[in-house]
Every structure is written in structure tokens, then in C-alpha cells.
Design a protein around this motif. Structure first.
Motif, PDB file in Angstrom:
ATOM      1  N   LEU A  97      66.987  39.708 -35.589  1.00  0.00           N
ATOM      2  CA  LEU A  97      68.396  40.059 -35.353  1.00  0.00           C
ATOM      3  C   LEU A  97      69.290  39.584 -36.490  1.00  0.00           C
ATOM      4  CD1 LEU A  97      68.188  39.020 -31.650  1.00  0.00           C
ATOM      5  CD2 LEU A  97      68.563  41.355 -32.464  1.00  0.00           C
ATOM      6  N   ARG A 120      60.861  33.531 -47.736  1.00  0.00           N
ATOM      7  CA  ARG A 120      61.175  34.592 -46.775  1.00  0.00           C
ATOM      8  C   ARG A 120      62.610  35.102 -46.975  1.00  0.00           C
ATOM      9  NH1 ARG A 120      57.714  31.430 -43.570  1.00  0.00           N
ATOM     10  NH2 ARG A 120      59.311  30.251 -42.449  1.00  0.00           N
ATOM     11  N   ILE A 164      68.416  26.357 -45.180  1.00  0.00           N
ATOM     12  CA  ILE A 164      68.941  25.424 -44.175  1.00  0.00           C
ATOM     13  C   ILE A 164      67.870  25.228 -43.114  1.00  0.00           C
ATOM     14  CG2 ILE A 164      70.028  27.277 -42.775  1.00  0.00           C
ATOM     15  CD1 ILE A 164      72.246  25.303 -42.043  1.00  0.00           C
ATOM     16  N   GLY A 211      67.105  22.327 -37.608  1.00  0.00           N
ATOM     17  CA  GLY A 211      66.531  21.233 -36.826  1.00  0.00           C
ATOM     18  C   GLY A 211      66.617  19.903 -37.539  1.00  0.00           C
ATOM     19  N   ASN A 246      73.073  32.397 -35.509  1.00  0.00           N
ATOM     20  CA  ASN A 246      72.041  33.262 -34.922  1.00  0.00           C
ATOM     21  C   ASN A 246      70.641  32.646 -34.844  1.00  0.00           C
ATOM     22  OD1 ASN A 246      70.558  36.032 -34.488  1.00  0.00           O
ATOM     23  ND2 ASN A 246      69.706  35.179 -36.383  1.00  0.00           N
ATOM     24  N   ALA A 247      70.262  31.800 -35.805  1.00  0.00           N
ATOM     25  CA  ALA A 247      68.855  31.356 -35.879  1.00  0.00           C
ATOM     26  C   ALA A 247      68.406  30.769 -34.543  1.00  0.00           C
ATOM     27  CB  ALA A 247      68.705  30.304 -36.973  1.00  0.00           C
ATOM     28  N   ILE A 299      64.694  29.497 -31.967  1.00  0.00           N
ATOM     29  CA  ILE A 299      63.274  29.439 -31.610  1.00  0.00           C
ATOM     30  C   ILE A 299      63.201  29.517 -30.083  1.00  0.00           C
ATOM     31  CG2 ILE A 299      62.418  28.200 -33.630  1.00  0.00           C
ATOM     32  CD1 ILE A 299      62.690  25.589 -32.035  1.00  0.00           C
ATOM     33  N   ARG A 302      63.432  19.828 -29.788  1.00  0.00           N
ATOM     34  CA  ARG A 302      63.510  20.799 -30.886  1.00  0.00           C
ATOM     35  C   ARG A 302      64.275  22.099 -30.559  1.00  0.00           C
ATOM     36  NH1 ARG A 302      62.112  21.013 -35.686  1.00  0.00           N
ATOM     37  NH2 ARG A 302      61.758  23.001 -36.711  1.00  0.00           N
ATOM     38  N   SER A 333      71.874  34.122 -24.640  1.00  0.00           N
ATOM     39  CA  SER A 333      70.750  34.926 -24.150  1.00  0.00           C
ATOM     40  C   SER A 333      70.886  35.104 -22.644  1.00  0.00           C
ATOM     41  CB  SER A 333      69.450  34.170 -24.459  1.00  0.00           C
ATOM     42  OG  SER A 333      68.366  34.714 -23.737  1.00  0.00           O
ATOM     43  N   TYR A 339      64.372  26.081 -23.366  1.00  0.00           N
ATOM     44  CA  TYR A 339      65.015  27.248 -24.007  1.00  0.00           C
ATOM     45  C   TYR A 339      66.263  27.636 -23.207  1.00  0.00           C
ATOM     46  CZ  TYR A 339      65.770  31.827 -26.116  1.00  0.00           C
ATOM     47  OH  TYR A 339      66.346  32.901 -26.763  1.00  0.00           O
ATOM     48  N   LYS A 361      70.173  27.758 -24.648  1.00  0.00           N
ATOM     49  CA  LYS A 361      70.984  28.982 -24.726  1.00  0.00           C
ATOM     50  C   LYS A 361      72.227  28.884 -23.835  1.00  0.00           C
ATOM     51  CE  LYS A 361      69.566  30.576 -27.913  1.00  0.00           C
ATOM     52  NZ  LYS A 361      70.158  31.310 -29.051  1.00  0.00           N
ATOM     53  N   PRO A 375      71.599  39.743 -27.424  1.00  0.00           N
ATOM     54  CA  PRO A 375      71.065  41.059 -27.811  1.00  0.00           C
ATOM     55  C   PRO A 375      70.254  41.753 -26.726  1.00  0.00           C
ATOM     56  CG  PRO A 375      69.573  39.357 -28.526  1.00  0.00           C
ATOM     57  CD  PRO A 375      70.636  38.659 -27.726  1.00  0.00           C
ATOM     58  N   GLY A 376      70.351  41.287 -25.475  1.00  0.00           N
ATOM     59  CA  GLY A 376      69.460  41.836 -24.451  1.00  0.00           C
ATOM     60  C   GLY A 376      68.039  41.431 -24.766  1.00  0.00           C
ATOM     61  N   SER A 397      60.206  38.571 -33.730  1.00  0.00           N
ATOM     62  CA  SER A 397      59.104  37.593 -33.684  1.00  0.00           C
ATOM     63  C   SER A 397      59.428  36.382 -32.809  1.00  0.00           C
ATOM     64  CB  SER A 397      58.744  37.135 -35.100  1.00  0.00           C
ATOM     65  OG  SER A 397      59.900  36.688 -35.766  1.00  0.00           O
ATOM     66  N   LEU A 398      60.567  36.429 -32.122  1.00  0.00           N
ATOM     67  CA  LEU A 398      60.993  35.286 -31.299  1.00  0.00           C
ATOM     68  C   LEU A 398      59.967  34.918 -30.235  1.00  0.00           C
ATOM     69  CD1 LEU A 398      63.580  33.465 -30.790  1.00  0.00           C
ATOM     70  CD2 LEU A 398      64.120  35.050 -28.942  1.00  0.00           C
TER      71      LEU A 398
HETATM   72  N1  LIG Z   1      64.932  38.850 -29.458  1.00  0.00           N
HETATM   73  C1  LIG Z   1      65.518  38.774 -28.267  1.00  0.00           C
HETATM   74  O1  LIG Z   1      65.254  39.564 -27.360  1.00  0.00           O
HETATM   75  C2  LIG Z   1      66.566  37.734 -28.014  1.00  0.00           C
HETATM   76  C3  LIG Z   1      67.101  37.661 -26.721  1.00  0.00           C
HETATM   77  C4  LIG Z   1      68.112  36.754 -26.467  1.00  0.00           C
HETATM   78  C5  LIG Z   1      68.573  35.930 -27.476  1.00  0.00           C
HETATM   79  N2  LIG Z   1      68.014  35.997 -28.728  1.00  0.00           N
HETATM   80  C6  LIG Z   1      68.540  35.080 -29.747  1.00  0.00           C
HETATM   81  O2  LIG Z   1      68.704  35.769 -30.964  1.00  0.00           O
HETATM   82  C7  LIG Z   1      68.585  34.859 -32.051  1.00  0.00           C
HETATM   83  C8  LIG Z   1      67.698  35.453 -33.125  1.00  0.00           C
HETATM   84  O3  LIG Z   1      66.404  35.612 -32.595  1.00  0.00           O
HETATM   85  P1  LIG Z   1      65.384  36.748 -33.052  1.00  0.00           P
HETATM   86  O4  LIG Z   1      64.984  37.461 -31.820  1.00  0.00           O
HETATM   87  O5  LIG Z   1      65.902  37.496 -34.207  1.00  0.00           O
HETATM   88  O6  LIG Z   1      64.145  35.824 -33.483  1.00  0.00           O
HETATM   89  P2  LIG Z   1      63.247  35.778 -34.818  1.00  0.00           P
HETATM   90  O7  LIG Z   1      62.913  37.167 -35.248  1.00  0.00           O
HETATM   91  O8  LIG Z   1      62.146  34.839 -34.503  1.00  0.00           O
HETATM   92  O9  LIG Z   1      64.232  35.149 -35.895  1.00  0.00           O
HETATM   93  C9  LIG Z   1      64.661  33.815 -35.787  1.00  0.00           C
HETATM   94  C10 LIG Z   1      65.262  33.382 -37.094  1.00  0.00           C
HETATM   95  O10 LIG Z   1      65.647  32.000 -36.993  1.00  0.00           O
HETATM   96  C11 LIG Z   1      65.067  31.299 -38.094  1.00  0.00           C
HETATM   97  N3  LIG Z   1      64.826  29.895 -37.775  1.00  0.00           N
HETATM   98  C12 LIG Z   1      63.942  29.394 -36.885  1.00  0.00           C
HETATM   99  N4  LIG Z   1      63.963  28.049 -36.922  1.00  0.00           N
HETATM  100  C13 LIG Z   1      64.870  27.699 -37.874  1.00  0.00           C
HETATM  101  C14 LIG Z   1      65.318  26.466 -38.384  1.00  0.00           C
HETATM  102  N5  LIG Z   1      64.824  25.290 -37.964  1.00  0.00           N
HETATM  103  N6  LIG Z   1      66.262  26.474 -39.340  1.00  0.00           N
HETATM  104  C15 LIG Z   1      66.766  27.638 -39.817  1.00  0.00           C
HETATM  105  N7  LIG Z   1      66.357  28.853 -39.381  1.00  0.00           N
HETATM  106  C16 LIG Z   1      65.417  28.875 -38.417  1.00  0.00           C
HETATM  107  C17 LIG Z   1      63.774  32.037 -38.363  1.00  0.00           C
HETATM  108  O11 LIG Z   1      63.238  31.711 -39.635  1.00  0.00           O
HETATM  109  P3  LIG Z   1      61.629  31.829 -39.880  1.00  0.00           P
HETATM  110  O12 LIG Z   1      61.360  33.271 -40.151  1.00  0.00           O
HETATM  111  O13 LIG Z   1      61.436  30.945 -41.047  1.00  0.00           O
HETATM  112  O14 LIG Z   1      60.957  31.334 -38.633  1.00  0.00           O
HETATM  113  C18 LIG Z   1      64.276  33.455 -38.262  1.00  0.00           C
HETATM  114  O15 LIG Z   1      64.961  33.816 -39.437  1.00  0.00           O
HETATM  115  C19 LIG Z   1      68.083  33.553 -31.452  1.00  0.00           C
HETATM  116  O16 LIG Z   1      69.170  32.659 -31.321  1.00  0.00           O
HETATM  117  C20 LIG Z   1      67.581  33.959 -30.088  1.00  0.00           C
HETATM  118  O17 LIG Z   1      67.671  32.910 -29.140  1.00  0.00           O
HETATM  119  C21 LIG Z   1      67.023  36.875 -29.018  1.00  0.00           C
END
Ligand SMILES: NC(=O)c1ccc[n+]([C@@H]2O[C@H](COP(=O)([O-])OP(=O)(O)OC[C@H]3O[C@@H](n4cnc5c(N)ncnc54)[C@H](OP(=O)(O)O)[C@@H]3O)[C@@H](O)[C@H]2O)c1
Length: 295
Positions: A25, A49, A71, A74, A99-100, A102, A116, A149, A174, A178, A206-207, A212-213
Motif C-alpha cells: 500500500l 528495496r 528508517i 522499530g 503507513n509502514a 507488520i 514489536r 485496520s 496486532y 491498530k 485499506p479494507g 505481503s503483510l
Molecule cells: N493489506 C491489508 O489488507 C491491510 C489491511 C489493514 C491495514 N493494513 C495496513 O496497511 C499498512 C501497509 O501494509 P501493507 O499491506 O502494504 O503491507 P506490506 O506489503 O507488508 O508493506 C509493509 C511495509 O512496511 C515496511 N516495514 C515493515 N517493518 C518496518 C520497519 N521496522 N521500519 C520501516 N518500515 C517497515 C515494509 O518494509 P519491508 O519490505 O522491508 O518489510 C513494507 O514497506 C500497514 O500499516 C497495515 O497494518 C493493511
């Protein structure tokens, strides 16, 4: 009509930071902001990356004005270093996209001694916002967007044991993180308004989006996920709406407007009763402020 690119204002001359911008996202949000002409700082933990993500965006938009900055959310010393470097090189910050994230990782403490998921998803973004707030407030029409979320419903704020010294489950942690992000966004909106600031604090989710979350989820859940998710590009629309929508006010929460907020066009959405508890939000704020100043 829902927010979309065709009606969005140009973002030329505006500066945005997107955390977790190398994939998922964050990448889709950063790409959307570049498409509208913003200068974007791609922030994440891996230089390699980030460089790959910047190349992908430049392949789509050769004129993209991008910076890659490392950055680790954590690690509070990394957050401080990132913010100090940004403040040395920039005199405005129009959009901070927290946005970042885990999800459902095994129990682990960060170098600061924090659980964490809470640290990366919430405390790191709280600290980042705190460092950058004077510059954000000095920039007209600025916004801070924080990702929550549907999982904010999964658990509560454990004020007496935020870091799970006992009873850890990945799902609860988690959910707490959130819910904390959402309560932070609401509380920040209240505090900014009280201080007379025009900066808007807006939450977004984002629903269910295909990213890769979910890598730490059980295999069966990962196999079924594509059946119920929308693309990361569509999942980024509520984030972009929160950042740019003209009718979005401080304290709003934006998400998909379709079935139970899983997918669909972006809109302002509702959140749980617990997320609106102002007493818990204030206590969480004070506890977090103590954590980030002690580290
Ligand atoms: N996907 C969904 O359905 C969904 C639903 C609800 C909420 N969200 C929220 O949307 C946000 C983005 O998630 P996503 O789905 O896009 O997940 P994602 O594809 O796993 O991307 C997560 C991003 O966060 C980075 N990140 C992880 N740990 C970090 C750290 N310690 N310091 C800095 N960056 C870090 C990751 O970097 P690396 O590539 O290096 O790991 C990656 O760029 C999150 O806050 C998540 O809770 C997502």
C-alpha cells in the motif's frame, strides 16, 4: 462521486513522506502521489528495496521527484535520525503518511524494549510525527494520515501491560497496535484543534488488500486471501482520499465503502466505540510520550 485521480488537485510543489513505501500500500500510495506531481520521500528499512521501488516508479513516471531514506520504525534512534536528516534538508512537509506495518509476527521486543508490533505500527509513527510536527504545522494545508485496520476491533488497549509481559497472542498484539494507531489519529486531531493548528489528522484503512503483510499468517489463510482481497492499488485509494480529499476533515476515518468495509470506493467510514474513548486515548498518549522521551 468517490475520490479519484481525474478530479484530484495537482500536488506539484508539495512534499510527502510515505513510510513503508517500498511495497504494498505504501508503494501504491507513493506512486499515486508522484502521479499527481508531489515530491515524495520513500521511507523504509531496506536501502536496496527502496532503490528497487524508486526504479519502478521512475519507469512509470520518468520525471518523478523521489528521495529514498532509510528508517527502522522499530528503533527510536533510527526514527530520530531519519527525522533530523529530513529537517536539515526540507523546509516544508505537506503530507506525512504513517503507513509502514507488520502483522501477527511472533513475540519479540525491540531494542527500546517494546513489543514489536506496537513499536513498528504505532510507537515509531507516534515518535516520527512528534519530531516532524513543528515543520508540518508550519506548512499550510498539511495532513497526517495514519493507517489503522478493520483489526482495530480485534483487541483493546492494555494500559496496564501494553507490551504483553504475559498473554501474548500475535492477533491481539496486532489488534492493539491498530487500535492504538486509530486512537492516536483521533487524539492528535483533538490536540491540534485545541492548539489552533490547521493541520488535519486523518486515519485510513485499506479494507483487505493483496500485499505481503499476511506473510506470517497460517498457510490456509494466505491461500484463501486472494479470493477476498482487492489490489494494493485499490487499497491505496482510501489513503489517498484521506490525504487529498477536499471534503475530508480532521478526525475523519477513511476506508472502502463496500461490504463491511472490505473493499470498494473510498469514503468516510465508522470505527468501533472503543476507538472513540477519549479517556483511554489521552492515557495512551501520555504513556507513549513517556516511552519515547525515556528512550
Ligand atoms: N493489506 C491489508 O489488507 C491491510 C489491511 C489493514 C491495514 N493494513 C495496513 O496497511 C499498512 C501497509 O501494509 P501493507 O499491506 O502494504 O503491507 P506490506 O506489503 O507488508 O508493506 C509493509 C511495509 O512496511 C515496511 N516495514 C515493515 N517493518 C518496518 C520497519 N521496522 N521500519 C520501516 N518500515 C517497515 C515494509 O518494509 P519491508 O519490505 O522491508 O518489510 C513494507 O514497506 C500497514 O500499516 C497495515 O497494518 C493493511
Amino acid at each position: 462521486m468517490s475520490w479519484n485521480f481525474s478530479t484530484a488537485d495537482t500536488q506539484k510543489g508539495r512534499v510527502a513522506i510515505v513510510t513503508g513505501a517500498n511495497t504494498g500500500l505504501g508503494f501504491a500510495t507513493a506512486t499515486g502521489l508522484v502521479r499527481l506531481g508531489a515530491s515524495v520521500v520513500l521511507a523504509s528499512r531496506s536501502e536496496q528495496r527502496l532503490a528497487q521501488a524508486a526504479s519502478k516508479i521512475r519507469a512509470l513516471y520518468p520525471q518523478a521527484d523521489l528521495l529514498c531514506r532509510q528508517i527502522d520504525l522499530g528503533d527510536l534512534s533510527s526514527v530520530r535520525g531519519f527525522a533530523e536528516a529530513f529537517l536539515r534538508t526540507h523546509d516544508r512537509l505537506d503530507l506525512l503518511i504513517n503507513n509502514a506495518g507488520i502483522m501477527m509476527t511472533p513475540y519479540q521486543l525491540t531494542p527500546d524494549g517494546f513489543e514489536r508490533q506496537l513499536a513498528v505500527n504505532y510507537i515509531g509513527h507516534f515518535a516520527l510525527t512528534d519530531h516532524l510536527l513543528p515543520l508540518i504545522n508550519a506548512t499550510s494545508n498539511a495532513r497526517i494520515v495514519t493507517l489503522s485496520s478493520l483489526a482495530h476491533n480485534w483487541w483493546k488497549i492494555q494500559l496496564d501491560d501494553l507490551h504483553f509481559t504475559s498473554g501474548y497472542t500475535a492477533r491481539r498484539a496486532y489488534g492493539q497496535s491498530k487500535l492504538a494507531c486509530l486512537m492516536f489519529s483521533y487524539e492528535l486531531a483533538r490536540r491540534l484543534e485545541q492548539a489552533g493548528s490547521k493541520t488535519r489528522s486523518v486515519a485510513a484503512h485499506p479494507g483487505f488488500s493483496s500485499t505481503s503483510l499476511f506473510r506470517d499468517m497460517p498457510k490456509i489463510a494466505r491461500v484463501l486471501m486472494p479470493l477476498v482481497t482487492q489490489s494494493a492499488r485499490d487499497g491505496a485509494l482510501p489513503i489517498l482520499y484521506a490525504a487529498l480529499g477536499e471534503d475530508v476533515k480532521t478526525g475523519d476515518y477513511c476506508g472502502p465503502s463496500g461490504f463491511t468495509q472490505y473493499w470498494g470506493p473510498p469514503a468516510r467510514v465508522f470505527s468501533s466505540k472503543a476507538s472513540k474513548d477519549q479517556q483511554v486515548a489521552a492515557q495512551l498518549w501520555e504513556a507513549t510520550m513517556r516511552m519515547i522521551t525515556a528512550s
